[in-house]
Motif scaffolding. Structure first.
Motif, PDB file in Angstrom:
ATOM      1  N   THR A 125       0.875  -1.264  -0.011  1.00 15.91           N
ATOM      2  CA  THR A 125       0.088   0.025  -0.032  1.00 15.91           C
ATOM      3  C   THR A 125       0.732   1.309   0.029  1.00 15.91           C
ATOM      4  O   THR A 125       0.634   2.286  -0.583  1.00 15.91           O
ATOM      5  N   LYS A 126       1.915   1.088   0.917  1.00 17.84           N
ATOM      6  CA  LYS A 126       2.885   2.467   0.908  1.00 17.84           C
ATOM      7  C   LYS A 126       3.298   2.602  -0.245  1.00 17.84           C
ATOM      8  O   LYS A 126       3.662   3.789  -0.778  1.00 17.84           O
ATOM      9  N   LYS A 127       3.936   1.399  -0.962  1.00 15.88           N
ATOM     10  CA  LYS A 127       4.773   1.650  -2.501  1.00 15.88           C
ATOM     11  C   LYS A 127       3.573   2.289  -3.309  1.00 15.88           C
ATOM     12  O   LYS A 127       4.041   2.883  -4.164  1.00 15.88           O
TER      13      LYS A 127
ATOM     14  N   GLY B 115       1.321  10.052 -12.645  1.00 18.95           N
ATOM     15  CA  GLY B 115       0.305  11.149 -12.896  1.00 18.95           C
ATOM     16  C   GLY B 115      -0.971  11.073 -12.241  1.00 18.95           C
ATOM     17  O   GLY B 115      -1.884  11.797 -12.366  1.00 18.95           O
ATOM     18  N   LEU B 116      -1.217  10.210 -11.078  1.00 20.43           N
ATOM     19  CA  LEU B 116      -2.256  10.190 -10.336  1.00 20.43           C
ATOM     20  C   LEU B 116      -2.138  11.016  -9.146  1.00 20.43           C
ATOM     21  O   LEU B 116      -1.291  11.327  -8.478  1.00 20.43           O
ATOM     22  N   SER B 117      -3.257  11.772  -8.508  1.00 21.83           N
ATOM     23  CA  SER B 117      -3.366  12.876  -7.639  1.00 21.83           C
ATOM     24  C   SER B 117      -3.605  12.078  -6.286  1.00 21.83           C
ATOM     25  O   SER B 117      -3.943  11.117  -6.324  1.00 21.83           O
ATOM     26  N   LYS B 118      -3.404  12.708  -5.259  1.00 25.51           N
ATOM     27  CA  LYS B 118      -3.720  12.317  -3.872  1.00 25.51           C
ATOM     28  C   LYS B 118      -4.994  11.913  -3.793  1.00 25.51           C
ATOM     29  O   LYS B 118      -5.416  10.925  -3.289  1.00 25.51           O
TER      30      LYS B 118
ATOM     31  N   ARG C  80      -6.562   8.249  -3.138  1.00 26.28           N
ATOM     32  CA  ARG C  80      -7.261   8.038  -1.939  1.00 26.28           C
ATOM     33  C   ARG C  80      -8.863   7.239  -2.345  1.00 26.28           C
ATOM     34  O   ARG C  80      -9.326   6.455  -1.507  1.00 26.28           O
ATOM     35  N   LEU C  81      -9.429   7.696  -3.391  1.00 24.24           N
ATOM     36  CA  LEU C  81     -10.452   7.171  -4.077  1.00 24.24           C
ATOM     37  C   LEU C  81     -10.421   5.800  -4.121  1.00 24.24           C
ATOM     38  O   LEU C  81     -11.221   4.753  -4.090  1.00 24.24           O
TER      39      LEU C  81
END
Length: 235
Positions: A32-34, A43-46, A50-51
């Motif tokens: 999960t951390k990686k 290119g993915l946002s935070k 989270r979603l």
């Protein structure tokens, strides 16, 4: 409580079984951390990460409920610690129950937790559960880098056949398991037939409503309904 269940549910068993469970839990945290570290690099946002995490957690509830229901039978026969450990590592209730049953049958006992199911039979069931999955691990470690080539060869170069072959193999395996209960009739056959009907209805309904979550919970609902109807049936 029989002597074998005293051993199966002893503090020592809980302690030993907690070690591989803790290892699996640690691996989940690391992956999960990686994933969160790699997300921004592609290119993915935070918010998207989270979603995705929240969606994965919700999507895991349905299949987990089905495993939990099946785990009750495994806990009854093999004790809490080994059921907790095996389902944390493998996650296949059907495999664990079958492996334990095969181990017991090799010792001349036909029913898990039934007459004659003593410490030796219990140990044989645990060995069957553990050793039976080693082939997957060895094959994965030795052939993962070749799986794409094997996959295409099995399908004869037609990629669209791969999914059909995989589904057919699973249907054949589970059909063989279920047929043993259907031919005997009685409560097991009732549970299987009711579960099948409920599953078909839920799949049709989920497609009509375009509800992905209903489809994910369908296995747990079908299993519970089949068990409930079979328990109330007069035959």
């Amino acid at each position: 409580m029989s002597s074998y269940l005293e051993i199966a549910n002893s503090p020592g068993m809980w302690l030993v079984c907690a070690i591989p469970v803790a290892w699996v839990f640690m691996q989940a945290i690391i992956f999960t951390k990686k994933a969160f570290e790699a997300g921004p690099k592609i290119g993915l946002s935070k918010k998207q990460l989270r979603l995705a995490f929240e969606t994965a957690v919700i999507s895991a509830i349905g299949p987990s409920l089905a495993i939990l229901i099946g785990a009750l039978a495994l806990i009854y026969a093999m004790g809490g610690p080994i059921a907790w450990m095996r389902l944390s590592v493998i996650g296949s209730v059907m495999y664990e129950l079958l492996a334990a049953k095969f181990g017991a049958q090799a010792m001349g006992v036909t029913e898990l937790g039934g007459p004659g199911f003593n410490e030796i039979v219990y140990a044989n069931g645990v060995w069957a559960m553990t050793l039976g999955c080693l082939g997957w691990l060895v094959f994965t470690g030795a052939a993962t880098h070749k799986l794409e080539t094997i996959r295409l060869k099995i399908a004869g170069g037609r990629v669209e056949l791969v999914g059909a072959i995989a589904v057919g193999a699973m249907l054949g395996a589970f059909a063989k398991i279920t047929s043993d209960y259907l031919v005997k009739l009685g409560k097991p056959a009732t549970a299987a037939i009711v579960g099948m009907v409920v599953m078909m209805v839920l799949f049709k309904l989920s497609d009509k409503l375009r509800s992905r979550h209903l489809k994910e919970f369908s296995l747990a609902i079908a299993m519970l309904t089949g068990m409930f109807v079979a328990a109330l049936s007069p035959w």
